[in-house]
Design a protein around this motif. Sequence first.
Motif, short mmCIF file in Angstrom:
data_model
loop_
_atom_site.label_atom_id
_atom_site.label_comp_id
_atom_site.label_asym_id
_atom_site.label_seq_id
_atom_site.Cartn_x
_atom_site.Cartn_y
_atom_site.Cartn_z
N ASP A 244 -30.01 3.83 56.41
CA ASP A 244 -29.69 5.31 56.10
C ASP A 244 -30.99 5.96 55.96
O ASP A 244 -31.05 7.37 56.40
CB ASP A 244 -29.15 5.10 54.68
CG ASP A 244 -27.68 4.91 54.70
OD1 ASP A 244 -27.23 4.75 55.92
OD2 ASP A 244 -27.00 4.49 53.72
N LYS A 245 -32.15 5.51 55.49
CA LYS A 245 -33.27 6.08 55.40
C LYS A 245 -33.78 6.56 56.75
O LYS A 245 -34.51 7.52 57.06
CB LYS A 245 -34.55 5.23 54.65
CG LYS A 245 -35.79 6.23 54.39
CD LYS A 245 -36.84 5.23 53.41
CE LYS A 245 -37.94 5.78 53.24
NZ LYS A 245 -38.48 6.92 54.05
N VAL A 246 -34.02 5.47 57.74
CA VAL A 246 -34.22 5.54 59.08
C VAL A 246 -33.72 6.65 59.82
O VAL A 246 -33.97 7.48 60.21
CB VAL A 246 -34.16 4.20 59.81
CG1 VAL A 246 -34.34 4.53 61.29
CG2 VAL A 246 -35.19 3.29 59.38
N ASN A 247 -32.29 6.55 59.67
CA ASN A 247 -31.52 7.64 60.01
C ASN A 247 -31.77 8.95 59.51
O ASN A 247 -31.77 10.13 60.46
CB ASN A 247 -29.91 7.32 59.94
CG ASN A 247 -29.56 6.28 60.82
OD1 ASN A 247 -29.90 6.18 61.68
ND2 ASN A 247 -28.39 5.85 60.23
N ASP A 248 -31.97 9.21 58.44
CA ASP A 248 -32.33 10.46 57.71
C ASP A 248 -33.72 10.80 58.24
O ASP A 248 -34.00 12.02 58.40
CB ASP A 248 -32.54 10.30 56.04
CG ASP A 248 -31.02 10.12 55.43
OD1 ASP A 248 -30.04 10.62 56.14
OD2 ASP A 248 -31.21 9.95 54.22
N ASP A 249 -34.80 10.05 58.40
CA ASP A 249 -35.98 10.31 58.69
C ASP A 249 -35.66 10.78 60.49
O ASP A 249 -36.51 11.53 60.62
CB ASP A 249 -36.87 9.21 58.93
CG ASP A 249 -37.66 8.77 57.34
OD1 ASP A 249 -37.19 9.80 56.51
OD2 ASP A 249 -37.76 7.82 57.10
N ASN A 250 -35.01 10.09 61.22
CA ASN A 250 -34.85 10.48 62.42
C ASN A 250 -34.30 11.86 62.60
O ASN A 250 -34.56 12.65 63.66
CB ASN A 250 -34.01 9.54 63.32
CG ASN A 250 -34.76 8.24 63.54
OD1 ASN A 250 -35.83 8.04 63.76
ND2 ASN A 250 -33.85 7.07 63.97
N HIS B 256 -28.58 -8.16 49.72
CA HIS B 256 -29.19 -7.89 50.92
C HIS B 256 -28.80 -7.04 52.00
O HIS B 256 -29.39 -6.12 52.57
CB HIS B 256 -29.63 -9.27 51.60
CG HIS B 256 -30.66 -10.28 51.16
ND1 HIS B 256 -31.77 -10.01 51.22
CD2 HIS B 256 -30.35 -11.34 50.43
CE1 HIS B 256 -32.63 -11.24 50.67
NE2 HIS B 256 -31.52 -11.88 49.84
N LEU B 257 -27.27 -7.02 51.93
CA LEU B 257 -26.52 -6.03 52.75
C LEU B 257 -26.64 -4.62 52.29
O LEU B 257 -27.09 -3.78 53.31
CB LEU B 257 -25.06 -6.47 52.71
CG LEU B 257 -24.19 -5.86 53.82
CD1 LEU B 257 -24.81 -5.98 55.31
CD2 LEU B 257 -22.87 -6.35 53.68
N ILE B 258 -26.62 -4.63 50.88
CA ILE B 258 -26.95 -3.08 50.31
C ILE B 258 -28.34 -2.57 50.87
O ILE B 258 -28.68 -1.59 51.11
CB ILE B 258 -26.86 -3.28 48.92
CG1 ILE B 258 -25.50 -3.04 48.64
CG2 ILE B 258 -27.20 -2.03 48.20
CD1 ILE B 258 -24.75 -3.65 47.03
N ASP B 259 -29.45 -3.49 50.65
CA ASP B 259 -30.82 -3.07 50.75
C ASP B 259 -30.86 -2.77 52.51
O ASP B 259 -31.63 -1.60 52.68
CB ASP B 259 -31.76 -4.25 50.68
CG ASP B 259 -31.85 -4.62 49.17
OD1 ASP B 259 -31.41 -3.49 48.26
OD2 ASP B 259 -32.49 -5.61 48.70
N THR B 260 -30.14 -3.43 53.20
CA THR B 260 -30.46 -3.10 54.77
C THR B 260 -29.64 -1.91 55.12
O THR B 260 -30.24 -1.05 55.67
CB THR B 260 -29.75 -4.43 55.39
OG1 THR B 260 -30.38 -5.43 55.02
CG2 THR B 260 -29.70 -4.20 56.85
N ILE B 261 -28.54 -1.73 54.30
CA ILE B 261 -27.88 -0.20 54.85
C ILE B 261 -28.47 0.95 54.21
O ILE B 261 -28.59 1.86 54.94
CB ILE B 261 -26.46 -0.39 53.92
CG1 ILE B 261 -25.42 -1.35 54.69
CG2 ILE B 261 -25.91 0.91 53.96
CD1 ILE B 261 -24.36 -1.58 53.97
#
Length: 114
Positions: free
Chosen positions: A103-109, A94-99
């Motif tokens: 990361d994807k949100v940060n990349d998109d931003n 779950h932690l890996i999925d959240t990270i």
Amino acid sequence: MDLTVQQFKADFFKALAHPLRIRILEVLSQGDKNVNELQSIIGSEGSAVSQQLSVLRSRNIVKGTKDGNKVTYSLCDPAIPELLNVAKQIFNHHLIDTISMLDKVNDDNMKAMS
């Protein structure tokens, strides 16, 4: 459907549903301990440890063996450490999925800001 097994599972997981009880089981996975040893290792008051041991004993998850004036506690089932390890693996997944999601949100931003 046999609800007896489901009820046993529900009661079993309720007994595990406290951080101090989980910590006690982790410590007992390393070997038998008395209340003073558990208290010292965990860093919690003896009354809190005793109270949580009582819950675990009532569900036959741990057992106490009288040793003079001390009671030494041990796990009733050798599969408990394996169960705790599987729970840790699930947490890590779950932690890996959240990270990954963050990361994807940060990349998109970062792309949106470019």
